[in-house]
Design a protein around this motif. Sequence first.
Motif, PDB file in Angstrom:
ATOM      1  N   ARG A 182      -3.785  10.739  -3.706  1.00 12.97           N
ATOM      2  CA  ARG A 182      -5.160  11.070  -3.352  1.00 12.97           C
ATOM      3  C   ARG A 182      -5.335  11.082  -1.834  1.00 12.97           C
ATOM      4  NH1 ARG A 182      -8.580   6.923  -6.872  1.00 12.97           N
ATOM      5  NH2 ARG A 182     -10.299   8.058  -5.841  1.00 12.97           N
ATOM      6  N   GLU A 183      -6.143  11.986  -1.360  1.00 16.98           N
ATOM      7  CA  GLU A 183      -6.374  12.098   0.080  1.00 16.98           C
ATOM      8  C   GLU A 183      -7.359  11.045   0.564  1.00 16.98           C
ATOM      9  OE1 GLU A 183      -7.959  15.366   3.384  1.00 16.98           O
ATOM     10  OE2 GLU A 183      -7.291  16.003   1.400  1.00 16.98           O
ATOM     11  N   ILE A 184      -8.337  10.711  -0.266  1.00 17.69           N
ATOM     12  CA  ILE A 184      -9.350   9.733   0.112  1.00 17.69           C
ATOM     13  C   ILE A 184      -9.816   8.990  -1.134  1.00 17.69           C
ATOM     14  CG2 ILE A 184     -11.262  11.391  -0.067  1.00 17.69           C
ATOM     15  CD1 ILE A 184     -12.507   9.962   2.403  1.00 17.69           C
ATOM     16  N   ILE A 185     -10.137   7.699  -0.967  1.00 19.03           N
ATOM     17  CA  ILE A 185     -10.616   6.902  -2.094  1.00 19.03           C
ATOM     18  C   ILE A 185     -11.894   6.179  -1.671  1.00 19.03           C
ATOM     19  CG2 ILE A 185      -8.277   6.500  -2.985  1.00 19.03           C
ATOM     20  CD1 ILE A 185      -8.547   3.593  -1.826  1.00 19.03           C
ATOM     21  N   ASP A 186     -12.637   5.696  -2.667  1.00 19.29           N
ATOM     22  CA  ASP A 186     -13.709   4.735  -2.391  1.00 19.29           C
ATOM     23  C   ASP A 186     -13.041   3.381  -2.250  1.00 19.29           C
ATOM     24  OD1 ASP A 186     -15.934   6.473  -2.488  1.00 19.29           O
ATOM     25  OD2 ASP A 186     -15.829   6.498  -4.675  1.00 19.29           O
ATOM     26  N   LEU A 187     -13.279   2.701  -1.154  1.00 23.79           N
ATOM     27  CA  LEU A 187     -12.544   1.474  -0.861  1.00 23.79           C
ATOM     28  C   LEU A 187     -12.729   0.419  -1.959  1.00 23.79           C
ATOM     29  CD1 LEU A 187     -10.703  -0.063   1.019  1.00 23.79           C
ATOM     30  CD2 LEU A 187     -12.689  -0.749   2.373  1.00 23.79           C
ATOM     31  N   HIS A 188     -13.860   0.424  -2.634  1.00 23.53           N
ATOM     32  CA  HIS A 188     -14.087  -0.576  -3.684  1.00 23.53           C
ATOM     33  C   HIS A 188     -13.037  -0.477  -4.795  1.00 23.53           C
ATOM     34  CE1 HIS A 188     -16.438  -3.575  -5.824  1.00 23.53           C
ATOM     35  NE2 HIS A 188     -16.258  -2.863  -6.923  1.00 23.53           N
ATOM     36  N   GLU A 189     -12.410   0.699  -4.938  1.00 22.13           N
ATOM     37  CA  GLU A 189     -11.357   0.870  -5.943  1.00 22.13           C
ATOM     38  C   GLU A 189     -10.158  -0.036  -5.650  1.00 22.13           C
ATOM     39  OE1 GLU A 189     -10.446   5.037  -7.062  1.00 22.13           O
ATOM     40  OE2 GLU A 189     -11.951   5.558  -5.538  1.00 22.13           O
ATOM     41  N   ALA A 190     -10.042  -0.493  -4.410  1.00 21.77           N
ATOM     42  CA  ALA A 190      -8.911  -1.346  -4.028  1.00 21.77           C
ATOM     43  C   ALA A 190      -9.267  -2.833  -4.081  1.00 21.77           C
ATOM     44  CB  ALA A 190      -8.439  -0.982  -2.617  1.00 21.77           C
ATOM     45  N   SER A 191     -10.383  -3.175  -4.705  1.00 22.13           N
ATOM     46  CA  SER A 191     -10.854  -4.565  -4.695  1.00 22.13           C
ATOM     47  C   SER A 191      -9.905  -5.524  -5.400  1.00 22.13           C
ATOM     48  CB  SER A 191     -12.249  -4.656  -5.315  1.00 22.13           C
ATOM     49  OG  SER A 191     -12.214  -4.202  -6.667  1.00 22.13           O
ATOM     50  N   GLN A 192      -9.081  -5.028  -6.331  1.00 20.35           N
ATOM     51  CA  GLN A 192      -8.144  -5.901  -7.059  1.00 20.35           C
ATOM     52  C   GLN A 192      -6.719  -5.814  -6.514  1.00 20.35           C
ATOM     53  OE1 GLN A 192      -9.421  -8.074  -9.341  1.00 20.35           O
ATOM     54  NE2 GLN A 192     -11.336  -7.148  -8.587  1.00 20.35           N
ATOM     55  N   GLU A 193      -6.545  -5.084  -5.427  1.00 17.15           N
ATOM     56  CA  GLU A 193      -5.213  -4.915  -4.843  1.00 17.15           C
ATOM     57  C   GLU A 193      -4.879  -6.079  -3.906  1.00 17.15           C
ATOM     58  OE1 GLU A 193      -3.118  -2.474  -5.490  1.00 17.15           O
ATOM     59  OE2 GLU A 193      -4.450  -1.180  -6.679  1.00 17.15           O
ATOM     60  N   ASN A 194      -3.590  -6.296  -3.715  1.00 19.53           N
ATOM     61  CA  ASN A 194      -3.117  -7.270  -2.740  1.00 19.53           C
ATOM     62  C   ASN A 194      -2.931  -6.579  -1.387  1.00 19.53           C
ATOM     63  OD1 ASN A 194      -2.985  -9.515  -4.456  1.00 19.53           O
ATOM     64  ND2 ASN A 194      -0.995  -8.848  -5.253  1.00 19.53           N
ATOM     65  N   PHE A 195      -3.506  -7.169  -0.335  1.00 17.73           N
ATOM     66  CA  PHE A 195      -3.394  -6.620   1.013  1.00 17.73           C
ATOM     67  C   PHE A 195      -2.507  -7.522   1.873  1.00 17.73           C
ATOM     68  CE2 PHE A 195      -7.192  -4.462  -0.378  1.00 17.73           C
ATOM     69  CZ  PHE A 195      -7.178  -3.249   0.297  1.00 17.73           C
ATOM     70  N   PHE A 196      -1.702  -6.876   2.709  1.00 18.75           N
ATOM     71  CA  PHE A 196      -0.991  -7.619   3.735  1.00 18.75           C
ATOM     72  C   PHE A 196      -1.893  -7.709   4.954  1.00 18.75           C
ATOM     73  CE2 PHE A 196       2.581  -5.587   1.369  1.00 18.75           C
ATOM     74  CZ  PHE A 196       3.050  -6.759   0.791  1.00 18.75           C
ATOM     75  N   SER A 197      -1.826  -8.828   5.645  1.00 18.35           N
ATOM     76  CA  SER A 197      -2.766  -9.088   6.729  1.00 18.35           C
ATOM     77  C   SER A 197      -2.049  -9.377   8.033  1.00 18.35           C
ATOM     78  CB  SER A 197      -3.655 -10.285   6.364  1.00 18.35           C
ATOM     79  OG  SER A 197      -4.351 -10.748   7.498  1.00 18.35           O
ATOM     80  N   PHE A 198      -2.686  -8.950   9.132  1.00 17.29           N
ATOM     81  CA  PHE A 198      -2.255  -9.413  10.442  1.00 17.29           C
ATOM     82  C   PHE A 198      -2.855 -10.793  10.701  1.00 17.29           C
ATOM     83  CE2 PHE A 198      -1.393  -4.928  10.890  1.00 17.29           C
ATOM     84  CZ  PHE A 198      -0.248  -4.909  11.673  1.00 17.29           C
ATOM     85  N   SER A 199      -2.432 -11.448  11.768  1.00 12.95           N
ATOM     86  CA  SER A 199      -2.928 -12.793  12.069  1.00 12.95           C
ATOM     87  C   SER A 199      -4.422 -12.761  12.339  1.00 12.95           C
ATOM     88  CB  SER A 199      -2.194 -13.366  13.282  1.00 12.95           C
ATOM     89  OG  SER A 199      -2.563 -12.672  14.456  1.00 12.95           O
ATOM     90  N   LYS A 200      -5.062 -13.916  12.165  1.00 11.93           N
ATOM     91  CA  LYS A 200      -6.513 -14.006  12.298  1.00 11.93           C
ATOM     92  C   LYS A 200      -6.991 -13.805  13.735  1.00 11.93           C
ATOM     93  CE  LYS A 200      -7.215 -16.929   8.232  1.00 11.93           C
ATOM     94  NZ  LYS A 200      -5.823 -16.800   7.759  1.00 11.93           N
ATOM     95  N   SER A 201      -6.084 -13.824  14.702  1.00 10.27           N
ATOM     96  CA  SER A 201      -6.464 -13.538  16.085  1.00 10.27           C
ATOM     97  C   SER A 201      -6.376 -12.038  16.397  1.00 10.27           C
ATOM     98  CB  SER A 201      -5.567 -14.307  17.059  1.00 10.27           C
ATOM     99  OG  SER A 201      -4.210 -13.936  16.902  1.00 10.27           O
ATOM    100  N   SER A 202      -6.015 -11.252  15.369  1.00 10.97           N
ATOM    101  CA  SER A 202      -5.876  -9.809  15.534  1.00 10.97           C
ATOM    102  C   SER A 202      -7.173  -9.093  15.197  1.00 10.97           C
ATOM    103  CB  SER A 202      -4.751  -9.296  14.630  1.00 10.97           C
ATOM    104  OG  SER A 202      -4.821  -7.898  14.478  1.00 10.97           O
ATOM    105  N   GLY A 203      -7.473  -8.058  15.957  1.00 10.74           N
ATOM    106  CA  GLY A 203      -8.639  -7.236  15.649  1.00 10.74           C
ATOM    107  C   GLY A 203      -8.500  -6.558  14.298  1.00 10.74           C
ATOM    108  N   LEU A 204      -7.270  -6.208  13.912  1.00  7.98           N
ATOM    109  CA  LEU A 204      -7.057  -5.547  12.619  1.00  7.98           C
ATOM    110  C   LEU A 204      -7.444  -6.446  11.450  1.00  7.98           C
ATOM    111  CD1 LEU A 204      -3.734  -3.487  12.875  1.00  7.98           C
ATOM    112  CD2 LEU A 204      -5.952  -2.672  12.054  1.00  7.98           C
ATOM    113  N   TYR A 205      -7.215  -7.731  11.576  1.00  7.94           N
ATOM    114  CA  TYR A 205      -7.599  -8.659  10.504  1.00  7.94           C
ATOM    115  C   TYR A 205      -9.100  -8.583  10.271  1.00  7.94           C
ATOM    116  CZ  TYR A 205      -8.679 -13.044   8.133  1.00  7.94           C
ATOM    117  OH  TYR A 205      -9.164 -13.979   7.254  1.00  7.94           O
ATOM    118  N   TRP A 206      -9.871  -8.672  11.353  1.00  6.11           N
ATOM    119  CA  TRP A 206     -11.324  -8.668  11.208  1.00  6.11           C
ATOM    120  C   TRP A 206     -11.860  -7.294  10.837  1.00  6.11           C
ATOM    121  CZ3 TRP A 206     -13.426 -13.139  10.540  1.00  6.11           C
ATOM    122  CH2 TRP A 206     -12.790 -14.277  11.065  1.00  6.11           C
TER     123      TRP A 206
END
Length: 311
Positions: A182-206
């Motif tokens: 799919r080219e685009i999704i509604d983000l809520h569709e990913a609510s049950q997915e596991n996400f990898f995270s950057f550190s909490k001091s990263s702008g990407l995390y927030w």
Amino acid sequence: MEISQLKYMLTLAKHLNFSRAADEVCVTPSSLSQQIKKLEDELGVVLFGRTTRSVHLTPAGVEFIENAQKVLSQISEINVVMQKYIVGESGNISIGNCPALGAYGVTSLIASFQKTYPKISLQFYEAECFDLYPLLCNGKIDVAFLTAFDKCKPGKIPLESYPLVDDELVIIANTSHPFASREIIDLHEASQENFFSFSKSSGLYWDTIDACHLAGFEPRFSYETQYTDTILGLVSEGMGLAMLSSRTVTKNLQKNIAVIRFRPTKIRTLSVVFQKKQKPLPIILNFKNFFINWIKTNELRNTPFNSKSNV
């Protein structure tokens, strides 16, 4: 011995006439004669021989003039060098930057600044956004490039920011994931997915937190790292999803990774940030004005994510 006395000596040596020399240095002949005599008394040697009709250099005077010319030349060179500091063309600038600086195309701007001001030395400190704030506020760095200036900024130290580049946050997934087609999704569709995270001091995390909250859910983080390569590797093995800057993804595309846009769109902005001061140092003002002028004449901002990419 004073610099003015050296200048008087050189002028009198040029004219060998007290009246003409006095006119050039804007003093009276008697005052000029007194200064020359004072210098001779201090040195204990006669520099000019005087008769009622002529003035001539003594051997000591000839050698003095040779050295005086060198001294004044060196003083002139020192003044030229110091003037570069006064106008902000020499010195050191400490720059704090987030790891994604290259992906945003800002390294070429910094290189252009360096070419414009070759006498300025640049020192770089790479860290996550929220680790750079204390360094900027404490004066450990002069300027910072931040992707999350509007989040958690200190209130006591006034800062000023200038937005350089807008970018879109995207999801990356293994090409076998259902989202990959799919080219685009509604983000809520990913609510049950596991996400990898950057550190909490990263702008990407927030940014990831904000995007998921806007879509109505709390992200499930399964792994935290500071390194883009690690997240790309884990995603390519099908171990979860991650949110990254579209520019970072474009720079680091890997096999088996699909890039998916999502709604509502999350835009992140890279800004150049300074301490707000009434009288900034000239060298910092030159750095700031360089980027402000660039912003006025260029359109690196608002660059859209052009297409979904599968590798």
